[in-house]
Design an enzyme around this catalytic site. Structure first.
Site, PDB file in Angstrom:
ATOM      1  N   TRP A 100     -33.399   6.343  26.418  1.00  0.00           N
ATOM      2  CA  TRP A 100     -33.727   7.027  24.578  1.00  0.00           C
ATOM      3  C   TRP A 100     -35.013   7.810  25.864  1.00  0.00           C
ATOM      4  CZ3 TRP A 100     -31.191   6.714  21.128  1.00  0.00           C
ATOM      5  CH2 TRP A 100     -30.297   5.521  21.221  1.00  0.00           C
ATOM      6  N   ASP A 167     -43.262   8.432  21.971  1.00  0.00           N
ATOM      7  CA  ASP A 167     -42.377   7.169  20.799  1.00  0.00           C
ATOM      8  C   ASP A 167     -41.921   5.740  20.679  1.00  0.00           C
ATOM      9  OD1 ASP A 167     -39.919   5.764  19.861  1.00  0.00           O
ATOM     10  OD2 ASP A 167     -38.456   7.239  20.923  1.00  0.00           O
ATOM     11  N   LYS A 191     -37.156  -1.957  13.986  1.00  0.00           N
ATOM     12  CA  LYS A 191     -37.504  -3.296  15.139  1.00  0.00           C
ATOM     13  C   LYS A 191     -38.600  -4.552  14.669  1.00  0.00           C
ATOM     14  CE  LYS A 191     -35.243  -1.361  18.088  1.00  0.00           C
ATOM     15  NZ  LYS A 191     -34.145  -0.821  18.840  1.00  0.00           N
TER      16      LYS A 191
END
Lengths: 355, 355
Positions: A100, A167, A191
């Site tokens: 990511w 992030d 999440k």
């Protein structure tokens, strides 16, 4: 009973499911579904206001930051961050801690120069690089605080003296943070904040518009900040579910309380991994994530057999990402210690059966 | 009973609310909520596949078009269209039929030259301009097929011989169209397709990538086309609700059947507006929308009184947009003729009371 260890979209509290389900039929006694009300209705405006207030309260967001609910996930933020704060021809520094982080850097490189200041790719991202410096001419530094695939987490903001962007898609609201350490914090909701379809962005007002680019309005944080996240039709239901989930977190006692639970949950599972001779953690011990616990076994046969047992015990979503293999137990806020114990019990049971 | 005439997000079928509500507790007997399942699960992949297949079937989408489910609403498409198909320094032609068309043109002008080929702003957008030509050097022509605020609709694709892009946010799936007339069709879902949070884009494959720009992947239609709308975490629940709604439309007989219903619904209401001396339609007769019916009364006092009566009769969402005033009855696919009759009855009742 199912224990959902999925990496995300992931488990949310049962109370949230219950209330969201009811609102799909009748929202707040309006006689209308949450899916058919106008986003300009007083009832929904109240939802957005409450969701923002809860984020501000739970994370103690300073007044000079905007709290935005956007669309497009973290992936859209990979582009929107440089669009908003990196001038044409500017340079940004990125820490590479996994897929990511790599993607974030790649997208930014389409909008300026990216310098990767350190990477743990040499060991399949099983640790967090700590010894690096950022170029003096970089506009900002970007890192990924939790790496779901590899089970590593950055608990302390790296020591850099330029504006920092993080992030936090997979660990936002799981532990106390100092928002002021960062200029931008972003996180896909799916999440610890809510359901897929909405992205949280917390941005310091003084950096708004500093890229000097002529952006389409939808990509300009300023449009959304001015409009209180109602610049265009927002993802109504996803924001509503986030609001319910934030309420739940507040009722539990807030982020500091859930952090203590998360510490205990993670410790319980890592202790079993370290004790049980059949299992082995994959992440560097000091960088172990409290959100995603990655571990392997010696052979594919053992792993297949344990996965089978886990399935019988109602443990779902524990298969590891293909790039690490083995297992990944995602143990987000809403996952209870009961589910952790069920996994630990299965690991002990498997040890007994293997004797 | 409430009759929801809201302009969007708007009424959807009761069956859709019911099934969506159940799935928030237990999706497809998985024992998990639709909000906690992985977007990579077989069960959800099946939802995306079915939603795409239903769009293809209901709109008879040719094989050389991609069907995408994106985020960000039509507003994000205002930017993504030129990003994807307008080369740097290129020119595009826009038809100005109202606020949304104006916004689309304004966003495109940040990415190239925009020529507004005609506008109905001289009469507060109460008609559709028909006599115009597009410059030969324009890359594409853009128009908005239904103008929710003003109650006008474009039923025939304007005669232009360059690639054409249409914003069908408020009339997609309400009437039969020839997809091949357009190179790009886009629509925010929250009128006739589903709940807010997802955007339908139907794009001709041969124009993918023709802008030659180095786009962030999330803004490149090609990323989404290659990944079957799963380039990043999609808005799971919004796509699911769209799929349910598309199933409902198919079970009703499809777009041609709903079009006939919509014609009857609109005619019933316009006939009362034309018959009842207290009410006056605002849109040019030949351009009257079948989705949003706009009408006014002689005085603000009358309008306030009628609004009061409407409220008592359970008619919600009929207040007109401030730029037109009066009333706007949005009569999307899921609104039944029963609701139309309830509104017509209230108009007749008001006429009686006023005598």
């Amino acid at each position: 009973m199912k224990h959902n260890f999925g990496a995300g979209p992931c488990i949310l509290p049962k109370e949230v499911f219950q209330e969201a389900s009811e609102a799909v039929i009748d929202f707040n006694n309006t006689g209308l579904s949450i899916l058919e009300i106008s986003h300009r209705s007083k009832e929904f405006e109240q939802v957005v206001i409450e969701a923002e207030a809860l984020v501000r309260e739970l994370l103690q967001v300073p007044d000079d930051y905007s709290v935005l609910f956007l669309q497009g996930g973290a992936t859209q933020q990979f582009a929107m961050v440089p669009m908003n704060i990196l001038p044409e021809g500017g340079k940004a520094a990125y820490l590479d801690t996994g897929v990511w982080a790599t993607k974030a850097a790649k997208e930014a490189s389409k909008l300026g120069t990216v310098e990767v200041v350190a990477s743990s790719s040499d060991k399949n991202y099983n640790y967090i690089p700590k010894d690096f410096s950022v170029p003096a001419d970089a506009t900002y530094f970007h890192y990924t605080s939790n790496n779901t695939i590899y089970g590593t987490e950055v608990f302390e903001k790296p020591q850099v003296d330029i504006p920092t962007v993080v992030d936090m898609s997979s660990d936002i609201l799981s532990r106390v943070i100092n928002v002021a350490d960062h200029d931008i914090i972003y996180a896909g909701a799916q999440k610890n904040m809510g359901a897929a379809g909405v992205t949280l962005v917390i941005v310091k007002n003084s950096i708004l518009g500093t890229s000097g680019r002529n952006l389409p309005s939808i990509f300009d944080y300023q449009s959304h900040a001015k409009a209180g996240s109602m610049f265009n039709t927002p993802p109504v239901f996803s924001i509503y579910v986030s609001m319910l989930n934030l309420r739940w977190l507040k009722a539990k006692g807030g982020v500091s309380v859930i952090e203590q639970e998360n510490i205990i949950k993670a410790r319980t599972l890592y202790e079993e991994i370290d004790r049980n001779p059949l299992f082995k953690g994959t992440a560097n011990e000091e960088d172990r994530s409290r959100m995603n616990v990655t571990f392997v076994m010696d052979t594919p046969e053992q792993e297949a057999a344990f996965l089978e047992l886990a399935k019988k015990r109602g443990l779902v979503g524990i298969k590891g990402h293909r790039s690490v293999g083995g297992f990944r137990a995602s143990i987000y806020n809403a996952l209870s210690i009961t589910s952790i114990n069920a996994l630990v019990d299965a690991m002990k049971e498997f040890e007994e059966l293997s004797k």
